[in-house]
Design an enzyme around this catalytic site. Structure first.
Site, mmCIF file in Angstrom:
data_model
loop_
_atom_site.group_PDB
_atom_site.id
_atom_site.type_symbol
_atom_site.label_atom_id
_atom_site.label_comp_id
_atom_site.label_asym_id
_atom_site.label_seq_id
_atom_site.Cartn_x
_atom_site.Cartn_y
_atom_site.Cartn_z
ATOM 1 N N HIS A 1 -86.487 -16.821 28.769
ATOM 2 C CA HIS A 1 -87.154 -15.506 28.722
ATOM 3 C C HIS A 1 -88.074 -15.397 29.943
ATOM 4 C CE1 HIS A 1 -86.868 -15.066 24.052
ATOM 5 N NE2 HIS A 1 -86.075 -14.172 24.610
ATOM 6 N N CYS B 1 -95.385 -16.034 23.631
ATOM 7 C CA CYS B 1 -94.309 -15.727 22.686
ATOM 8 C C CYS B 1 -94.865 -15.272 21.339
ATOM 9 C CB CYS B 1 -93.431 -16.947 22.451
ATOM 10 S SG CYS B 1 -92.624 -17.578 23.908
#
Ligand code: ARG
Length: 306
Positions: free
Chosen positions: A199, A299
């Site tokens: 990511h 996250c």
């Protein structure tokens, strides 16, 4: 901001008052730039059902035992730090059977009260998309059902007025065009090449989230990107902090800044010093249990921009 700008030359030598000065919302770093903190609004998910039962990134190994109570404790520390910094936190309940829901950054991308929903790559996480969209709808965000696969703020980072958008492992580049049209902002596509940094928020940290200035600064790990993306980052952010492989490899970049206070992985000591040298106030936190799922500070945090 009503907090006075601190002049380092006139700061007291007294250790206690120095500590309280460090807590203050502003400082004047050696570079002469003033850092300004401002309260943020985040969505988090207490990891009541955290575990690792599947493997969709190299960090995850279902054979390694996890301890949900440790995950909750570590998560609570992060929550408490945000609260102590004056940030407002919303909570979404974790659904049993969706262990990755704790990583709320993937739940969508919210700017100006508009919540662009997530459409997950892996079937194990797909039910999270509608769950987050339902939450946004119930909390008066204008929900946009995504056409393309995307994993929200895991791959979309607002830097000043510009959006940096990751692709390569999760979000489809079609989603980049979709958010450019939706938000009417410049979107810069960056291609990730190392599966451990799957990511964008594992490879780039946004340090100045408050400004509209596109030169707002970032920190990043060059080796996570293909050559073209590295060249783009060098051109757009010549003053960026370049982190070491060592700090990058423990997801040290997966951090949250309010413009002055930067909450980072406690083990990222090199990055911590780099931040201090630039006049930021790094705050280390241990999320080792949540790292077993391949996620860190960022996250676990989705920014809600009204
Ligand atoms: N296990 C999760 C996944 O692989 C971790 C997500 C981390 N989130 C993030 N924003 N980088 O999807």
């Amino acid at each position: 901001m009503s907090t006075p700008i601190l002049d380092q030359d006139s700061q007291s030598q007294d250790a206690q008052s120095q500590a309280s000065l460090d807590q203050a919302a502003q400082s004047r770093p050696a570079t002469g730039e003033a850092r300004t903190a401002s309260p943020r609004h985040y969505l988090m998910c207490r990891p009541d059902h955290f575990t690792v039962t599947y493997r969709i990134n190299p960090w995850m190994d279902p054979a390694i035992p996890t301890d949900t109570s440790v995950a909750v404790q570590q998560w609570q520390t992060l929550y408490d730090i945000y609260r102590s910094l004056g940030h407002e936190i919303e909570l979404i309940d974790q659904i049993d059977g969706l262990p990755d829901m704790v990583y709320t950054a993937n739940g969508g991308f919210v700017i100006d009260g508009v919540a662009y929903g997530a459409k997950f790559t892996h079937p194990q996480r797909q039910p999270e998309g509608p769950a987050f969209m339902e939450w946004f709808g119930e909390h008066n965000y204008q929900v946009v059902d995504p056409k393309n696969v995307n994993e929200g703020e895991g791959d979309f980072l607002l830097v000043g007025s510009r959006i940096l958008a990751g692709t390569g492992f999760r979000s489809d580049s079609g989603s980049h065009a979709e958010i450019a049209a939706l938000f009417g902002r410049e979107v810069v596509t960056l291609t990730l090449v190392n599966p451990s940094f799957y990511h964008l928020d594992t490879a780039i940290s946004v340090l100045d989230p408050l400004t509209d200035d596109v030169t707002a600064n970032i920190a990043y790990l060059p080796s996570a990107f293909d050559a073209e993306s590295r060249a783009t980052l060098e051109r757009l952010y010549p003053d960026a902090i370049i982190v070491s492989e060592e700090d990058g490899s423990i997801l040290g970049l997966n951090s949250i800044s309010d413009g002055y206070n930067v909450v980072i992985a406690a083990r990222a000591t090199g990055f911590e010093q780099q931040l201090r040298d630039r006049g930021y106030n790094p705050i280390g936190v241990d999320l080792s249990e949540l790292l077993l799922g391949g996620g860190g500070v960022k996250c676990c945090t989705l920014e809600l921009r009204a």
